[in-house]
Each structure stands twice: as C-alpha cells, then as structure tokens.
Design a protein around this motif. Structure first.
Motif, mmCIF file in Angstrom:
data_model
loop_
_atom_site.group_PDB
_atom_site.id
_atom_site.type_symbol
_atom_site.label_atom_id
_atom_site.label_comp_id
_atom_site.label_asym_id
_atom_site.label_seq_id
_atom_site.Cartn_x
_atom_site.Cartn_y
_atom_site.Cartn_z
ATOM 1 N N UNK A 1 78.706 44.178 -17.525
ATOM 2 C CA UNK A 1 78.642 45.213 -18.751
ATOM 3 C C UNK A 1 76.743 44.942 -18.782
ATOM 4 N N UNK A 2 76.127 46.409 -19.221
ATOM 5 C CA UNK A 2 74.465 46.613 -18.823
ATOM 6 C C UNK A 2 74.177 45.488 -20.281
ATOM 7 N N UNK A 3 73.448 44.905 -20.754
ATOM 8 C CA UNK A 3 72.782 44.034 -22.202
ATOM 9 C C UNK A 3 72.296 44.422 -23.516
ATOM 10 N N UNK A 4 72.415 45.459 -23.195
ATOM 11 C CA UNK A 4 72.411 46.141 -25.103
ATOM 12 C C UNK A 4 73.554 47.673 -24.820
ATOM 13 N N UNK A 5 74.127 47.308 -25.462
ATOM 14 C CA UNK A 5 75.589 48.748 -25.454
ATOM 15 C C UNK A 5 75.971 48.725 -26.983
ATOM 16 N N UNK A 6 77.000 49.637 -26.994
ATOM 17 C CA UNK A 6 77.600 50.271 -28.515
ATOM 18 C C UNK A 6 79.051 48.749 -28.032
ATOM 19 N N UNK A 7 79.596 48.056 -28.474
ATOM 20 C CA UNK A 7 81.010 47.084 -28.892
ATOM 21 C C UNK A 7 81.597 47.077 -29.831
ATOM 22 N N UNK A 8 82.436 46.986 -30.023
ATOM 23 C CA UNK A 8 83.855 46.267 -31.100
ATOM 24 C C UNK A 8 83.555 44.972 -31.115
ATOM 25 N N UNK A 9 83.243 44.824 -31.874
ATOM 26 C CA UNK A 9 83.490 43.012 -32.126
ATOM 27 C C UNK A 9 84.683 42.694 -32.302
ATOM 28 N N UNK B 1 74.375 43.263 -28.090
ATOM 29 C CA UNK B 1 74.044 42.261 -26.917
ATOM 30 C C UNK B 1 75.355 41.349 -26.483
ATOM 31 N N UNK B 2 76.802 42.052 -26.264
ATOM 32 C CA UNK B 2 78.179 41.846 -26.588
ATOM 33 C C UNK B 2 77.876 40.138 -26.150
ATOM 34 N N UNK B 3 77.568 40.613 -24.973
ATOM 35 C CA UNK B 3 77.912 38.400 -24.219
ATOM 36 C C UNK B 3 77.195 37.011 -25.548
ATOM 37 N N UNK B 4 76.168 37.586 -25.608
ATOM 38 C CA UNK B 4 74.925 37.106 -26.970
ATOM 39 C C UNK B 4 76.156 37.178 -28.281
ATOM 40 N N UNK B 5 76.418 37.635 -28.503
ATOM 41 C CA UNK B 5 77.136 37.512 -29.366
ATOM 42 C C UNK B 5 78.320 36.841 -29.672
ATOM 43 N N UNK B 6 79.287 36.801 -28.094
ATOM 44 C CA UNK B 6 80.322 36.104 -28.022
ATOM 45 C C UNK B 6 80.150 34.878 -28.272
ATOM 46 N N UNK B 7 78.499 34.546 -27.748
ATOM 47 C CA UNK B 7 78.310 33.150 -27.603
ATOM 48 C C UNK B 7 78.336 32.610 -29.052
ATOM 49 N N UNK B 8 77.463 33.890 -29.800
ATOM 50 C CA UNK B 8 77.738 33.308 -31.212
ATOM 51 C C UNK B 8 78.801 32.482 -31.998
ATOM 52 N N UNK B 9 80.341 33.935 -31.495
ATOM 53 C CA UNK B 9 81.520 33.867 -31.475
ATOM 54 C C UNK B 9 82.047 32.084 -31.577
ATOM 55 N N UNK B 10 82.185 31.811 -29.737
ATOM 56 C CA UNK B 10 82.259 30.983 -29.077
ATOM 57 C C UNK B 10 81.695 29.492 -30.094
ATOM 58 N N UNK C 1 70.052 34.212 -31.743
ATOM 59 C CA UNK C 1 70.947 35.469 -31.180
ATOM 60 C C UNK C 1 71.181 36.224 -32.414
ATOM 61 N N UNK C 2 71.272 36.075 -33.738
ATOM 62 C CA UNK C 2 71.766 36.703 -34.464
ATOM 63 C C UNK C 2 70.805 36.719 -35.755
ATOM 64 N N UNK C 3 69.013 36.652 -35.903
ATOM 65 C CA UNK C 3 68.591 37.032 -36.102
ATOM 66 C C UNK C 3 67.597 37.601 -35.665
ATOM 67 N N UNK C 4 67.082 36.892 -34.855
ATOM 68 C CA UNK C 4 65.474 36.940 -34.245
ATOM 69 C C UNK C 4 65.845 38.633 -33.002
ATOM 70 N N UNK C 5 67.250 38.091 -31.872
ATOM 71 C CA UNK C 5 67.513 39.443 -30.843
ATOM 72 C C UNK C 5 68.126 40.292 -31.370
ATOM 73 N N UNK C 6 68.724 40.453 -33.212
ATOM 74 C CA UNK C 6 69.742 41.179 -33.302
ATOM 75 C C UNK C 6 69.236 41.978 -34.558
ATOM 76 N N UNK C 7 68.407 41.064 -35.296
ATOM 77 C CA UNK C 7 67.940 41.451 -36.744
ATOM 78 C C UNK C 7 68.964 41.489 -38.130
ATOM 79 N N UNK D 1 72.923 49.087 -36.115
ATOM 80 C CA UNK D 1 71.764 49.589 -34.860
ATOM 81 C C UNK D 1 70.792 48.483 -35.039
ATOM 82 N N UNK D 2 70.308 47.920 -33.783
ATOM 83 C CA UNK D 2 69.042 47.359 -34.058
ATOM 84 C C UNK D 2 68.101 48.392 -33.821
ATOM 85 N N UNK D 3 66.686 47.463 -34.384
ATOM 86 C CA UNK D 3 65.461 47.833 -35.099
ATOM 87 C C UNK D 3 65.172 47.909 -33.627
ATOM 88 N N UNK D 4 64.221 49.279 -34.017
ATOM 89 C CA UNK D 4 63.533 49.773 -32.795
ATOM 90 C C UNK D 4 63.175 48.515 -32.012
#
Length: 682
Positions: A526-534, A568-577, A647-653, A675-678
């Motif tokens: 999957x692409x890095x930035x995308x819409x995902x149901x977390x 970025x779902x893969x990064x959020x998954x890593x935080x969840x883990x 991941x949460x603060x710097x990469x997703x705002x 929506x991620x900050x521009x």
C-alpha cells in the motif's frame, strides 16, 4: 563533674512528666556546676532542699498519672517503693559531712538517669498500650517480657550499679561513723582515768583516723574513676550510635528487630524512634508493602540471588567494606515530591566473629538528580539556541548558503538514519513477535496435518472397498467385499469425513487470517499516505501481537465509530504494536488492557489503558527520550516510545497524552488529525 546531658533518649512522651524531668535535670546541673565553685554551702543546701521538694511533687504527679491511667497495681507499688527508697537515700546522704556532697550529686544524677531511662520509660510504654486498649495486667506482663536493647541495658545496669554502690557506701560510712563514735566515746571515758593513757590512746586514735581517712579517700577515688569511665564509655557509645551520626542510620539485630533509629533517620522518614525501636517495621519508612530491606538480606545471607530479585540491577557490592552492599533508588512517598536515596548496608559481628545484626545508612541525593535533570534541560536549551542562531545566521548572511546546503544534506542523512532506525526498530519488534506468530500458525497447521493423515487412511479404506466391488463384479468372493466394508466402517466415514474437512478448512482459514493480518500490519503493498480505518488496523495489530498478550491480560474493546483518516498505516500499526506490548509487559501477573477510540474536535483518538505497575512522575517525564528504558539491560532498547512519539507528533501532527500512577496502571491516549497538515503531508 560532668554536666547531666539531656537528650531524646530521656523523652517519655508524657508532657507533664518530661517537663518535670527537665526541671529535675536543671536543678541537678546547677548543683553540679556550683559544687566545685565558691558558692556558699548554705545556698547549695537551699537548692538541695528545693530539689528534694520538687522530686516529691514530681513523684506524686507520676503516681497520680499511673492511677488515672489504670496501671497495674504491681507496677505502681514497685514504682512507689523506688520513689520511697530515693527519699531515704537523699535524707541519709544530706546528714553526711559537707565534703561528701559530690557523692550526693553523683547519686542524684545516676539515679535520675537510670530512673528516667528505665522505670519512667516503662511507665510511659504501659500507659500508651493501656490507652490503645491493652489491659493493665497484659501491658505489665509484656513490659516484664520486653527484650531490652543491649547497649541501653548495659547503660542502665551501669547506672544502677553506680548509684547502688554509692548508696551502699553511704550506709557503710554511716554505720562506720556510728561505730567509730561509740568507740571514741568508750575510749574517751577509759582514757579520762589516766592522763598519760589518754595521751597514748589519743595518738593511736589520731593515727587510726588518718588511716581510715586515707582508706576512704583511696576507695572514693577508685570508685569515682571507675564510675566516671563507665559513664563516659556508655554515653559515648549511646551518642555515636543513636544521636551522634548526622547521616540517617538504623540498626537491626539478628532477629530483624530495630535496636537503633537515630534522629536523622526519624527526620527523613517521619517515624519516631520510640515507635520503631523493638519492632520489625522498618520497611514502613520506605515501601508501601512489607518487603526486606538491604540490611535484612545481609542478615539472611541472600546475597546476589535475593538482591537481584528485590533490587534488580540497582545495587552493587561495596568496594570498601567486605560483605557490605550499596544502591540507589527513588522513594516517591518521602517528602512532598519524593526523594532519591543512596543507601549502604553492612553486617555487624561480635568479638567471636558471629553475625549479630546489620547497620544501614541513607543519604539524600535528590539534589544531585535534580541537578542532572537541570543540566539536561540546560543542554537541550543550548541545542535550541544553537539551532535558532544557525537559522538566523543562514537567513542574514547569504555567504553562508554553502553551509546551509551542507546542513540540509546532513539533515537529509539524519532523516535517512532516522528512517533506518524506524525500520530497524520495526524489524526488531517483528522479530520479537515472530515466535508468537509462528506459534499461532503452528497450531492450526498441526491439526490440519493430523487431519490429512487421518484422511489418507480413510481414502485407503475407501479404495479397498472399491477394489472389492470391482472384484465381485469380476466374479470374485462377496465375503471379501463384506470384509472390506466392515474394515472401512462406511457409516463412521459418512459422519467423520465432513467434520474432518470442516476442521481442516477452519484451520487453513485461521492461517490465512494471520497472514492477512501480518500483511495489513506491514502494509507492504500500500502507498504511504492513504485513507485508512484505524479500528481495523488496531484489530490486525492485536492479532499479530496476540501471543504476547493472551497470557498476561484480558483485552476489553470499547471502540467507537470513527471515520477513515489520512495517515501512514504501517507507521500507525507500529505505534499500536509498541503500546500493546508495553502494556502487556507492565502487567506483572494477570490484568486487563482496555482499548477505546473516538472522534473529538476533528481528531480521532485511541486510548490504551492497562492495570500494570504504573510509573512515577519522574519516569513519565523521560519515557519519550531516545534509549531511555526502565527494563533490565538486554530486555529493551528504549526506542519504542521515542519512535512512537516521532510518528504521532512529528510525522502526523498529532499528540500523545500519558497518565500513570505507581501501582494503579498507565493510560496512553493518541490524537490524530483526520487530515494530515499540509506541511507534513508535503
């Protein structure tokens, strides 16, 4: 003579008694101070009369206190007899010649110290027990059976021997004086018959008197030196162990009972020596639940194994004292904001080399830790100033453009290194979970393999039946067909084959689900930035780490209805883990992990609440620092929460909120914008 020194050892806790004791001590000190000066004897005798009258009033108050408190009559009678004996001895000694006032004062100081430390302390302890609901008889019996502190018992025994020797000496001198006076009277009457005989006998009497005086002087000097030496030695020992050390110190005997609890220890712990000495409750000063202290482990001989169990890696052997240990830890309930203590414990031995207890000292090193934290903050501030100054210089001076480009290249390398570190941490985490995932896959694969073996046997039996049918059609013996049918047990096969196939299909579906969850977790396609149901992403991650959680905690789901968000779902998954594994590791036995989600003010939030051991405020402040970990060496890198914060603060705002309390668990709440900050998405 030495001045009578008042210290905390003489305090009984009864305000009236303590105040009158200090009054008696003041009068005795005045007499001791003025006895060797030119103060007129009449003035000294006047103060002696005042002292006796004050003592009588004090004794009356003590006996009234025992009666009002309901002390056992046996103890009250003993106490009264001691008071009466004191009065008799003082009356006898006041009748002695004025030159013997020193022995009267020595008797007064020795008797008073012995009485306060012994009889009056016993009275105060019995009164406290009676007020606490203990019967007078039981309080008296417990006091009789109380094991005295060896140092204090030796001191009291020495004082008792001293004033008893002085009292006995007074009785002997009084009797000797009476006998001498009778002898002198008889001799004087006989010598009156003859002047010559009188002169001879007078000379002999004078010589005998000189010898008696010389003997008395030597006896008094010897007794004085012995009593003074005993008093100095015991006072010095008591002062050094109990009150002389400014470092908080306590001593326990071989049975783990407290024998000494000095004033510095009482000040730092808030627990008085009167309440601690004689008990085994020294753990109360430092921990919320009963557990051995370092001094206890030294007495028990636990050494490395038990030290590691209770102090993990927070201890070491002393490089100075053999058999001693030292360590450092934070105690949150000491003081308003907790204290860092450096503690050392060493064994105590008697003259035969046998262990008789242990001594433990404490040093408050809170200021040192605070200084280290301030230094770290100052360093961070300096780094911020350097970055700001670099930016200003780059904007103000075009000549530094080349340096700016090099800085951008360095930043790119840092970003690349950070991405590699992120991937490395993720791969390390996946490697950590590989055994669990393999275990989860191995179970269904195992029974599918077993079912295939059974199915192979069933197919073999069916082929045997088919072969028998073909043989009958070719004119063979029908009994062979019946035997083949009986061996195959066709009725059983009709029942077992569908369930066998269904179980195998369920097992393969389980393997497929685990593989799909792993694929969703890694998001490799999957692409890095995308819409995902977390919510779905959380469920997939939970399945991946399930083997790490299922033996430690029950998972409670309270997930809300949330929209898809840009991430970025893969990064959020890593935080969840990271948060799920940390929550499981924080639970020491069996607990629960509650997962919640919701939507608030344009942010999707996720909450991870565990019932683990929790964290102190100092630990919470540092959990997002790179390489900071509370786990033992080799069991944690200290990067999980640091990368999660990045991941949460710097990469997703977004942001991360933490609330934790020791012994009550920890709650992490993640906030992610829909929506991620521009500036971040770019």
């Amino acid at each position: 003579m030495d001045i009578f020194v008042w210290n905390e050892s003489f305090v009984t806790g009864e305000s009236v008694v303590d105040a009158e004791h200090q009054g008696l001590v003041s009068l005795v000190n005045w007499l001791i101070e003025h006895q060797t000066t030119s103060t007129p004897a009449e003035e000294i005798d006047k103060v002696l009369v005042q002292l006796v009258g004050y003592a009588v009033t004090h004794f009356q108050h003590e006996e009234e206190l025992m009666e009002s408190a309901g002390c056992d009559p046996r103890f009250a009678e003993i106490h009264h007899n001691v008071h009466a004996d004191f009065g008799q001895q003082v009356v006898k000694m006041r009748e002695m010649p004025s030159g013997d006032q020193e022995f009267l004062l020595r008797f007064l100081s020795s008797w008073l110290a012995h009485h306060i430390l012994g009889m009056d302390q016993s009275m105060a302890r019995q009164i406290r027990k009676i007020r606490a609901g203990v019967s007078p008889a039981q309080a008296f019996e417990e006091e009789k059976g109380k094991v005295a502190d060896p140092a204090m018992a030796s001191l009291l025994a020495g004082m008792n021997t001293m004033f008893r020797l002085i009292a006995a000496r007074n009785d002997e001198l009084q009797q000797a004086n009476a006998t001498l006076e009778a002898q002198v009277a008889a001799r004087t009457e006989a010598l009156s018959q003859s002047n010559q005989q009188l002169l001879v006998e007078q000379g002999r009497l004078q010589l005998a008197m000189k010898q008696v005086e010389l003997t008395q002087k030597k006896l008094l000097e010897s007794e004085h030196k012995r009593a003074e030496a005993s008093k100095r030695n015991m006072a010095q020992l008591l002062s050094q162990i109990i009150d002389g050390d400014p470092v908080p110190t306590f001593v326990i005997d071989a049975n783990h009972r407290i024998t000494h609890w000095n004033k510095a220890c009482a000040a730092i712990s808030g627990l008085l020596a009167a309440d601690m000495v004689g008990t085994s409750e020294h753990w109360q000063a430092f921990y919320p639940e009963r557990r051995p202290l370092m001094a206890d482990l030294i007495i028990d001989g636990g050494f490395d194994e038990q030290f590691l169990s209770y102090y993990q890696n927070g201890f070491r052997r002393s490089a100075i004292v053999a058999g001693a240990f030292e360590g450092e830890a934070f105690f949150p309930h000491l003081g308003e904001q907790g204290r860092w203590l450096f503690y050392t414990a060493a064994p105590l031995y008697n003259a035969e080399g046998q262990s008789i207890g242990a001594i433990e000292t404490l040093q408050d090193v809170t200021e040192r830790h605070r200084a280290e934290e301030n230094l770290l903050q100052y360093q961070n501030h300096l780094e911020e100033l350097v970055v700001e100054r670099t930016r200003q210089l780059a904007a103000a001076n075009g000549a530094l453009e080349k340096d700016r480009e090099e800085l951008e290249m360095l930043l790119a390398k840092v970003e690349e290194a950070q991405q590699q570190l992120l991937q490395s941490e993720k791969m390390a985490a996946i490697g950590q979970l590989a055994a669990g995932v393999a275990h989860e896959i191995n179970n269904p694969v195992g029974f599918v393999n077993s079912n295939l073996g059974t199915l192979k046997n069933y197919v073999g039996n069916l082929f045997s039946v088919i072969d028998a049918y073909q043989a009958v059609d070719a004119g063979g013996d029908r009994k062979m067909l019946e035997a083949a049918q009986q061996k195959a047990d066709l009725e059983f096969l009709r029942e077992d084959l569908p369930s066998l196939l269904l179980e195998s299909q369920d097992g393969l579906n389980r393997v497929t689900k685990i593989v799909q969850d792993l694929k969703d977790f890694s998001r490799v396609d999957q692409a890095e930035h995308q819409l995902a149901n977390l919510n779905d992403a959380l469920e997939s991650t939970l399945n991946v780490v399930w083997n790490e959680i299922k033996y430690k905690a029950e998972v409670v789901r309270e997930l809300g209805d949330i929209p898809e968000i840009e991430c970025v779902p893969a990064q959020i998954n890593q935080v969840f883990m990271n948060l799920l594994v940390n929550a499981a590791q924080a639970i020491e036995q069996r607990g629960s992990i509650t997962l919640r989600s919701g939507l608030e003010n344009g942010y999707v939030w996720f909450e991870f609440a565990d019932t683990g051991k929790g964290m102190s405020p100092e630990t919470v402040k540092r959990i997002f620092e790179p390489f900071y970990t509370t786990k033992p060496v080799g069991q944690g890198t200290g990067l999980g929460l640091s990368i999660s914060y990045d991941i949460i603060v710097k990469k997703h705002g977004g942001r991360i909120d933490v609330s934790s309390e020791p012994g009550q668990g920890t709650t992490f709440r993640l906030w992610l914008p829909q929506r991620m900050p521009a500036e971040i998405a770019a």
